[in-house]
Design an enzyme around this catalytic site. Structure first.
Site, PDB file in Angstrom:
ATOM      1  N   TYR A 122     -19.242 -31.022  -2.407  1.00 20.93           N
ATOM      2  CA  TYR A 122     -19.811 -32.170  -3.129  1.00 20.93           C
ATOM      3  C   TYR A 122     -20.117 -31.830  -4.585  1.00 20.93           C
ATOM      4  CZ  TYR A 122     -20.843 -34.384   1.410  1.00 20.93           C
ATOM      5  OH  TYR A 122     -20.763 -34.949   2.645  1.00 20.93           O
ATOM      6  N   LYS A 165     -48.615 -19.088  14.613  1.00 22.85           N
ATOM      7  CA  LYS A 165     -48.408 -20.505  14.249  1.00 22.85           C
ATOM      8  C   LYS A 165     -46.953 -20.750  13.878  1.00 22.85           C
ATOM      9  CE  LYS A 165     -50.061 -19.298   9.655  1.00 22.85           C
ATOM     10  NZ  LYS A 165     -51.157 -19.377   8.685  1.00 22.85           N
TER      11      LYS A 165
HETATM   12  C1  LIG Z   1     -51.348 -18.162   8.186  1.00 24.45           C
HETATM   13  C2  LIG Z   1     -52.671 -17.543   8.141  1.00 24.45           C
HETATM   14  C3  LIG Z   1     -52.822 -16.168   8.327  1.00 24.45           C
HETATM   15  C4  LIG Z   1     -51.647 -15.204   8.358  1.00 24.45           C
HETATM   16  O1  LIG Z   1     -51.162 -15.079   7.043  1.00 24.45           O
HETATM   17  P1  LIG Z   1     -50.042 -13.992   6.638  1.00 24.45           P
HETATM   18  O2  LIG Z   1     -50.021 -14.016   5.155  1.00 24.45           O
HETATM   19  O3  LIG Z   1     -48.764 -14.463   7.223  1.00 24.45           O
HETATM   20  O4  LIG Z   1     -50.477 -12.691   7.189  1.00 24.45           O
HETATM   21  C5  LIG Z   1     -54.108 -15.675   8.429  1.00 24.45           C
HETATM   22  N1  LIG Z   1     -55.179 -16.485   8.317  1.00 24.45           N
HETATM   23  C6  LIG Z   1     -55.077 -17.808   8.095  1.00 24.45           C
HETATM   24  C7  LIG Z   1     -56.299 -18.639   7.977  1.00 24.45           C
HETATM   25  C8  LIG Z   1     -53.828 -18.381   7.985  1.00 24.45           C
HETATM   26  O5  LIG Z   1     -53.711 -19.688   7.739  1.00 24.45           O
END
Ligand SMILES: *Cc1c(COP(=O)(O)O)cnc(C)c1O
Length: 385
Positions: free
Chosen positions: A276, A36
């Site tokens: 800034y 993702k």
């Molecule tokens: C993002 C996510 C993962 C992976 O999580 P990590 O901590 O990066 O390993 C796994 N399961 C779900 C449901 C997630 O949303």
């Protein structure tokens, strides 16, 4: 694009991490790599190709568009959609063969109706039932799992292909948090059992992300869902040192290097302010390197003061506020080690000369490596090395 502010993706490190994960997990446990958010900024298509070549069974995305990108690039592996979609998007699930998480009567009913329009005869479409065992996010309650499984399997074209839950505190080693994780696991197991008792196969059951994958090896169930470790970072307290202390050998390498170049070197006299708000005033005569990278690239404003960047193997402090597109680094008067156009590394793997990691930046910004990585903006070209 020739812009010097760029992110390099070291694909050998990505492959190395995937191999490490595969080696660590029992061969009868499936792996679902979280790709993702464009693989946490690491190029989802590349990661998916490497995972596919290693025979990894599932990929996980957050949006249908992310899944479509993978399909359009020839990825055939199962794709799990971790976030919920709305009715208008549902047909794409079928067209692109994306496995959604489902729960709730309304959602299941509308998905079922949409599936009726798309599938014929006894064609079946797999869905994974989301169960909230304590994350406080999506999912039905464990006690509701049985009736929801019945609802799914009673629909003409849907089939329960799996059950999924997510841990809230598995990245912490505190006893109370490990106890909470254990309770979540037990409640998930009960939900799975209740579905089985109803004569329904629960399919592929998964609960653990990176943290539980590494630390709770008794909770792998049928599938684990690593994300952050794929990209070379440990989840909070589940570190390499901890794993070695419990005799679990595991090694990963950061994959992404965030770099830019020195585009000017200027002399600043004692008393001159930088950037800034005039928050930094030179304490003595010094030279300052200008870097064309700022918060619009993902170098968050709150990283300064404190942020240091690496130039030719040495760290130098960013002075004054980070601007939208630029920042200033104090290199000291007549520094023979820093020249115009030299590379400046913000963070990355050791092998490319970086002295900082995304974890170092996360500490400065009071956040986690996940956010540091996914904050790198679209303006920064990702180059595969
Ligand atoms: C993002 C996510 C993962 C992976 O999580 P990590 O901590 O990066 O390993 C796994 N399961 C779900 C449901 C997630 O949303």
């Amino acid at each position: 694009m020739n812009r010097c502010t760029r992110a390099i993706i070291y694909k050998d490190n990505l492959k190395y991490n995937l191999e490490q994960i595969k080696k660590y997990v029992n061969p009868d446990v499936k792996i679902c790599v979280a790709v993702k958010a464009d693989s946490y900024g690491h190029n989802a298509v590349l990661t998916s190709m490497l995972a596919e070549n290693l025979g990894i069974e599932f990929l996980a995305v957050a949006t249908i568009d992310e899944a479509i990108e993978l399909r359009n690039n020839g990825i055939k592996t199962n794709i799990l959609l971790l976030s919920l979609c709305t009715p208008i998007e549902m047909e794409d699930l079928f067209i692109y063969n994306i496995t959604p998480l489902v729960f709730g009567r309304e959602f299941i009913e509308i998905l079922s109706k949409t599936a009726d329009r798309y599938f014929k005869n006894d064609e079946k479409f797999n869905v994974h039932l989301a169960v909230d065992t304590g994350m406080g996010r999506i999912g039905c309650y464990p006690e509701e799992a049985k009736e929801q499984a019945v609802l799914i399997n009673n629909s003409k074209h849907l089939k329960l292909g799996g059950m999924i839950t997510h841990f809230a505190v598995s990245d912490s080693l505190k006893k109370e948090n490990q106890d909470f994780t254990k309770t979540q696991y037990e409640n998930f197991k009960k939900a799975v059992e209740s579905v089985k008792e109803e004569g329904i196969s629960p399919g592929i059951c998964s609960c653990g992300a990176s943290a539980a994958l590494l630390n709770n090896t008794d909770m792998h169930f049928d599938m684990v869902r690593p994300g952050i470790i794929t990209y070379g970072y440990y989840p909070d307290e589940i570190t390499k040192e901890h794993l070695l202390s419990v005799h679990k050998d595991f090694d990963i390498k950061p994959v992404l290097s965030f770099e830019t170049k020195v585009v000017a070197i200027r002399h600043f006299p004692k008393g001159k302010s930088i950037s800034y708000g005039r928050t930094y005033v030179c304490e003595k005569d010094t030279d300052v390197a200008i870097l064309p990278v700022g918060y619009a690239d993902g170098l968050l404003r709150r990283f300064s003061p404190g942020l240091e960047v690496t130039i030719n193997g040495k760290n130098y402090p960013v002075r004054g506020r980070i601007c939208m597109d630029q920042c200033m680094v104090e290199i000291g008067k007549d520094n023979k080690d820093v020249h115009l156009w030299d590379k400046a590394i913000i963070f990355g793997p050791k092998e490319c000369g970086a002295l900082n990691t995304a974890d170092d930046l996360a500490k400065l910004g009071n956040t986690i490596s996940y956010e540091v990585l996914t904050s790198i903006s679209k303006r920064v070209e990702k180059i595969i090395n």
